[in-house]
Design an enzyme around this catalytic site. Structure first.
Site, short mmCIF file in Angstrom:
data_model
loop_
_atom_site.label_atom_id
_atom_site.label_comp_id
_atom_site.label_asym_id
_atom_site.label_seq_id
_atom_site.Cartn_x
_atom_site.Cartn_y
_atom_site.Cartn_z
N ARG A 234 5.19 -7.16 -9.24
CA ARG A 234 5.49 -6.12 -8.25
C ARG A 234 6.31 -5.05 -8.95
NH1 ARG A 234 1.99 -7.64 -5.45
NH2 ARG A 234 2.08 -8.40 -3.32
N GLU A 263 5.12 2.81 -5.34
CA GLU A 263 3.68 2.69 -5.56
C GLU A 263 2.94 3.39 -4.43
OE1 GLU A 263 2.24 -1.14 -7.16
OE2 GLU A 263 0.87 -1.06 -5.45
N HIS A 282 -2.95 -0.88 -8.97
CA HIS A 282 -2.82 -2.19 -8.31
C HIS A 282 -4.21 -2.85 -8.14
CE1 HIS A 282 0.01 -4.62 -5.54
NE2 HIS A 282 -1.01 -5.39 -5.91
C1 8YV Z 1 -3.66 -7.41 -3.30
C2 8YV Z 1 -1.56 -8.52 -4.29
O1 8YV Z 1 -4.26 -6.33 -3.90
O2 8YV Z 1 -2.07 -10.69 -3.52
C3 8YV Z 1 -1.20 -9.89 -3.79
O3 8YV Z 1 0.01 -10.16 -3.68
O4 8YV Z 1 -0.73 -7.77 -4.62
C4 8YV Z 1 -2.98 -8.11 -4.41
O5 8YV Z 1 -3.81 -9.16 -4.72
C5 8YV Z 1 -2.90 -6.97 -2.13
O6 8YV Z 1 -2.15 -7.95 -1.51
C6 8YV Z 1 -3.80 -6.27 -1.11
O7 8YV Z 1 -3.03 -5.41 -0.45
#
Ligand code: 8YV
Length: 319
Positions: A234, A263, A282
């Site tokens: 993150r 982000e 991302h």
């Molecule tokens: C996704 C992510 O793109 O799973 C997670 O924590 O950051 C990513 O796989 C995201 O959650 C979709 O918004």
């Protein structure tokens, strides 16, 4: 007899067809709002797609909410304590995106080490008229040392790939992972030691109070000047200003970033102008197959919660 109203689900979007289609005719979608005045008193569920914040203030405006379902594994944008205090289960999608996310980590590592984006830009440009064996020399990946911060499911998948590149793999984690050490030959290190010894440092940890800003001016200074930082965790795990400074002043060699803080970065952010940064919007889990599985599991969590059943994947409430 009039048909019973569909359960109303508040979601941030636009949602993918893989989420919408299996729920067609089963729920009524409501747009995301944080406006206190909005009449969402009968909202039955919250579906989080792109990390909108879910806290106590929002949940208090949704007294009928029976479930929060997150499309993804990371739930740092959801106040789990606030949900638990209101007996609202939170679902997420672990165990299905580890491979795709680890692939992305390696994509960034390789692209950064071998200057792929710079090379691509040059190869397309009018300047590329003669080949010069002296340009764009990168750094070797095979045989180098990789330090992984966060040895969960994604970290273990990264370590597995690193073995194929004959890398020495160090890791730091809240707890030692004896089974991963035995199966993948990874070596546990204190964070400072890992940072000083690694040619590549890959961040694979969840965002928590313990990891927020863990890569900062002080910890970046411990890295080798030839090292590359890869962040597939993150954005806020890294202090953005400190990272910019380290890269601009070449205190570290490069960075591969799938996530940033904020982000997205403001379009005129100086980090976006540095040649030693490879950046993706991302994309960790962004494969057709993985995103379909994430849709299926998050939809299953949503429907189970609406039906008052145990979620297929419920996030453990915070200890
Ligand atoms: C996704 C992510 O793109 O799973 C997670 O924590 O950051 C990513 O796989 C995201 O959650 C979709 O918004």
């Amino acid at each position: 007899m009039p048909a019973a109203p569909l359960p109303r689900v508040m979601a941030d979007g636009p949602l993918a067809p893989a989420v919408l289609e299996p729920l067609a005719g089963q729920v009524e979608w409501l747009p995301w709002t944080n406006e206190p005045g909005t009449d969402y008193a009968d909202v039955a569920a919250v579906y989080t797609y792109g990390h909108p914040h879910v806290g106590g203030a929002l949940l208090d405006r949704l007294p009928k909410c029976r479930v929060v379902s997150n499309y993804g594994v990371g739930v740092d944008h959801i106040d789990l304590k606030a949900a638990a205090a209101r007996n609202i289960p939170v679902g997420n999608t672990p165990g299905i995106l580890d491979g795709a996310t680890a692939d992305m980590g390696f994509t960034l590592l390789l692209a950064s080490a071998r200057r792929l984006i710079e090379g691509d830009t040059y190869a397309r440009s009018p300047q590329f008229t003669t080949y010069d064996p002296g340009y764009m020399l990168g750094r070797e990946v095979h045989g180098a040392t990789l330090g992984i911060l966060g040895m969960g499911r994604i970290g273990a998948q990264v370590a597995k790939r690193a073995r194929g590149f004959d890398m020495r793999v160090l890791y730091h984690n809240r707890n030692r992972r004896a089974e991963v050490e035995a199966s993948l030959g990874v070596e546990y290190m204190a964070l400072d030691v890992l940072l000083a010894a690694s040619d590549y440092v890959m961040l694979c940890c969840p965002l928590s109070d313990a990891t927020r800003g863990i890569i900062n001016r002080e910890t970046l200074a411990k890295m080798k000047p030839t090292a590359t930082l890869v962040n597939i965790a993150r954005g806020p795990v890294v202090d953005t200003a400190a990272l910019y400074e380290a890269l601009a002043e070449q205190k570290i060699a490069g960075a591969g970033l799938d996530v940033t803080d904020p982000e997205p970065l403001p379009r005129d952010h100086p980090l976006l102008k540095l040649p030693n940064v490879v950046i993706a919007p991302h994309l960790g889990s962004a494969t057709i197959e993985t995103r379909r599985k994430m849709a299926e599991l998050s939809v299953a969590n949503l429907l189970a919660g609406l039906a008052g059943k145990e979620l297929p994947h419920r996030v453990a409430p915070p200890a």
